[in-house]
Write a protein that holds these residues in place. Structure first.
Motif, PDB file in Angstrom:
ATOM      1  N   ARG A 175       0.825  -1.113  -0.332  1.00  0.00           N
ATOM      2  CA  ARG A 175       0.232  -0.131  -0.215  1.00  0.00           C
ATOM      3  C   ARG A 175       0.932   1.204   0.242  1.00  0.00           C
ATOM      4  NH1 ARG A 175      -4.502   0.026   4.590  1.00  0.00           N
ATOM      5  NH2 ARG A 175      -5.587  -1.947   3.733  1.00  0.00           N
ATOM      6  N   PHE A 206      -9.523  -2.501   1.746  1.00  0.00           N
ATOM      7  CA  PHE A 206      -9.157  -1.819   2.497  1.00  0.00           C
ATOM      8  C   PHE A 206      -9.338  -2.256   4.096  1.00  0.00           C
ATOM      9  CE2 PHE A 206      -8.756   1.848  -0.842  1.00  0.00           C
ATOM     10  CZ  PHE A 206      -8.288   0.185  -1.735  1.00  0.00           C
ATOM     11  N   GLY A 235      -9.152   1.357   6.980  1.00  0.00           N
ATOM     12  CA  GLY A 235      -9.392   1.138   6.330  1.00  0.00           C
ATOM     13  C   GLY A 235      -9.517   2.602   5.569  1.00  0.00           C
ATOM     14  N   TYR A 239      -8.210   4.800   1.888  1.00  0.00           N
ATOM     15  CA  TYR A 239      -9.073   5.204   1.131  1.00  0.00           C
ATOM     16  C   TYR A 239      -8.880   6.660   0.521  1.00  0.00           C
ATOM     17  CZ  TYR A 239     -13.212   4.773  -2.569  1.00  0.00           C
ATOM     18  OH  TYR A 239     -13.772   4.956  -3.459  1.00  0.00           O
ATOM     19  N   GLY A 306      -3.564  -7.683  -1.298  1.00  0.00           N
ATOM     20  CA  GLY A 306      -4.836  -7.047  -0.191  1.00  0.00           C
ATOM     21  C   GLY A 306      -5.720  -7.740  -0.485  1.00  0.00           C
TER      22      GLY A 306
END
Length: 425
Positions: A175, A206, A235, A239, A306
């Motif tokens: 990430r 996520f 998460g 995003y 992921g």
């Protein structure tokens, strides 16, 4: 079944010597012993060539069985399946095997209307190797009703030429790398990534990666929204950071406007989508031929991709079938390694077991999809989840956070709305 019981009562009063002429061919007393197994499959799930080959092979290996494969439309299929499961079977073409969306299985399990296939799953079909995103929605209280068939999930589709121009020699694997690469790409008139603000399926991945969930169960069937957990908030923060590296609308999802059109216009370096969307992009902009690549959604570390939402189909058997043995044979064949890998290769799907993924390794987009599918998850396994999606509070929550609202406050509100939608009665 009703017709068969009536036939049995009528035939009980007929002398044995007259059974065949009075009541028709009876298995074991002359006439045909063949049975027809009716299979409902969804439109475009399998090609005609695949179905023709499978049917010929299956009927050759099962001399007493004929297959009647009937293709169904997705529109209105929920009501049609419910009606079939509730019917008092009459042996006249009701389905013996049905393909259903993996996340739809929980709504069909209610009412004890599906055949419990736990024994077969454990003893013969290698249940422990199935992709969790397909297998888990098909399970209720440790009993397996839905048998994984095929999967599809999101990957990152990217512009190889833009990566090269930016000096990026390899796709990101973490990430942190993904944010760094995307920030570098977000310049010179290009969007680093086109990510709509309400793409809640991508957000779900996520959240799962952080150890959170969209909703949790208390062990006795009560579900509560979980968007306000620390993991879910982490998460959402990732995003937010990623979405800011492009010009995706914060108040719309990936279909408004369709992200394929935005990507085809040539301004974005990346999108998150199923690999098949690349074909739509190329139809709109043939000049991108040879310039598109694929990589799995990066994870928190380079050791594994992921988490992603995994879609696809399971196979179920109605409890009211008169042809249990034949139906089980069909499911065993379709979900078995030979035909499952054949389907995956011919339709660019992910097989139902991670160890079968080498079968699709030669196609870049499908290989990326298969790598991500190993970390695949599904939406909460409850029939009431459909009520959440009907008036999705997750989308509104995402928009509020992306426009500057307090994440903790908004996540509590959204979780409460999810809980309300999941509460029956």
């Amino acid at each position: 079944m009703r017709r068969r019981r009536l036939l049995a009562l009528l035939c009980a009063s007929v002398p044995l010597a007259s059974l065949v002429t009075a009541c028709g061919a009876v298995p074991g007393l002359g006439g045909s012993d063949r049975e027809t197994v009716t299979v409902w499959l969804m439109k475009d799930s399998a090609s005609k060539d695949f179905l023709d080959r499978f049917t010929a092979d299956f009927e050759r290996d099962n001399p007493g069985l004929d297959l009647d494969i009937r293709i169904q439309e997705w529109t209105g299929i929920g009501e049609k399946v419910q009606a079939a499961l509730e019917a008092d079977g009459d042996g006249d073409g009701g389905p013996d095997v049905i393909e259903v969306g993996n996340t739809q299985v929980p709504q069909y399990v209610d009412g004890d209307r599906l055949l419990d296939l736990t024994l077969e799953s454990v003893a013969k079909w290698g249940k422990e190797d199935w992709l969790p995103g397909l297998a888990d929605p098909g399970q209720r209280r440790f009993h397996q009703y839905g048998i994984p068939w095929y999967a599809a999930n999101r990957v990152v589709i990217y512009r190889k030429d833009l990566f090269q121009q930016a000096g990026i020699t390899a796709p990101p694997r973490t990430r942190e790398q993904w944010l760094s690469v995307t920030e570098k790409l977000n310049s010179a008139g290009h969007q680093g990534i086109y990510l709509a603000g309400q793409d809640w399926y991508t957000l779900a991945g996520f959240i799962w990666d952080e150890g959170g969930d969209l909703a949790t169960e208390d062990g006795v069937g009560r579900w509560e929204g979980a968007l306000d957990s620390p993991a879910a908030l982490r998460g959402m923060e990732f995003y937010r950071q990623l979405q800011a590296l492009g010009d995706g609308p914060v108040d719309a999802d990936e279909e408004h406007p369709p992200q394929s059109g935005v990507f085809a216009a040539g301004e974005a370096a990346q999108i998150v989508a199923v690999p098949g969307l690349a074909r739509v992009v190329l139809q709109q902009n043939p000049q991108l031929e040879g310039k598109l690549g694929f990589f799995p959604v990066p994870g928190k570390t380079a050791t594994k991709p992921g988490a992603v939402f995994i879609g696809g189909s399971d196979l179920v058997i109605p409890r009211n079938t008169d042809r249990r043995k034949g139906a089980v044979a069909v499911v065993a064949a379709l979900a078995g390694a030979e035909w499952n890998t054949d389907l995956a290769r011919s339709m660019n799907y992910v097989p139902n077991k991670a160890k079968l993924s080498p079968a699709v390794a030669s196609e870049e987009g499908v290989a990326a999809m298969a790598a991500g599918a190993a970390q695949g998850r599904a939406t909460p396994s409850t029939p009431e989840w459909a009520a959440v999606e009907a008036d999705n509070p997750i989308k509104a929550y995402m928009t509020r956070v992306l426009t500057g609202a307090n994440p903790e406050k908004e996540s509590r509100n959204a979780s409460a709305e999810v809980t309300k939608a999941l509460t029956v009665g």
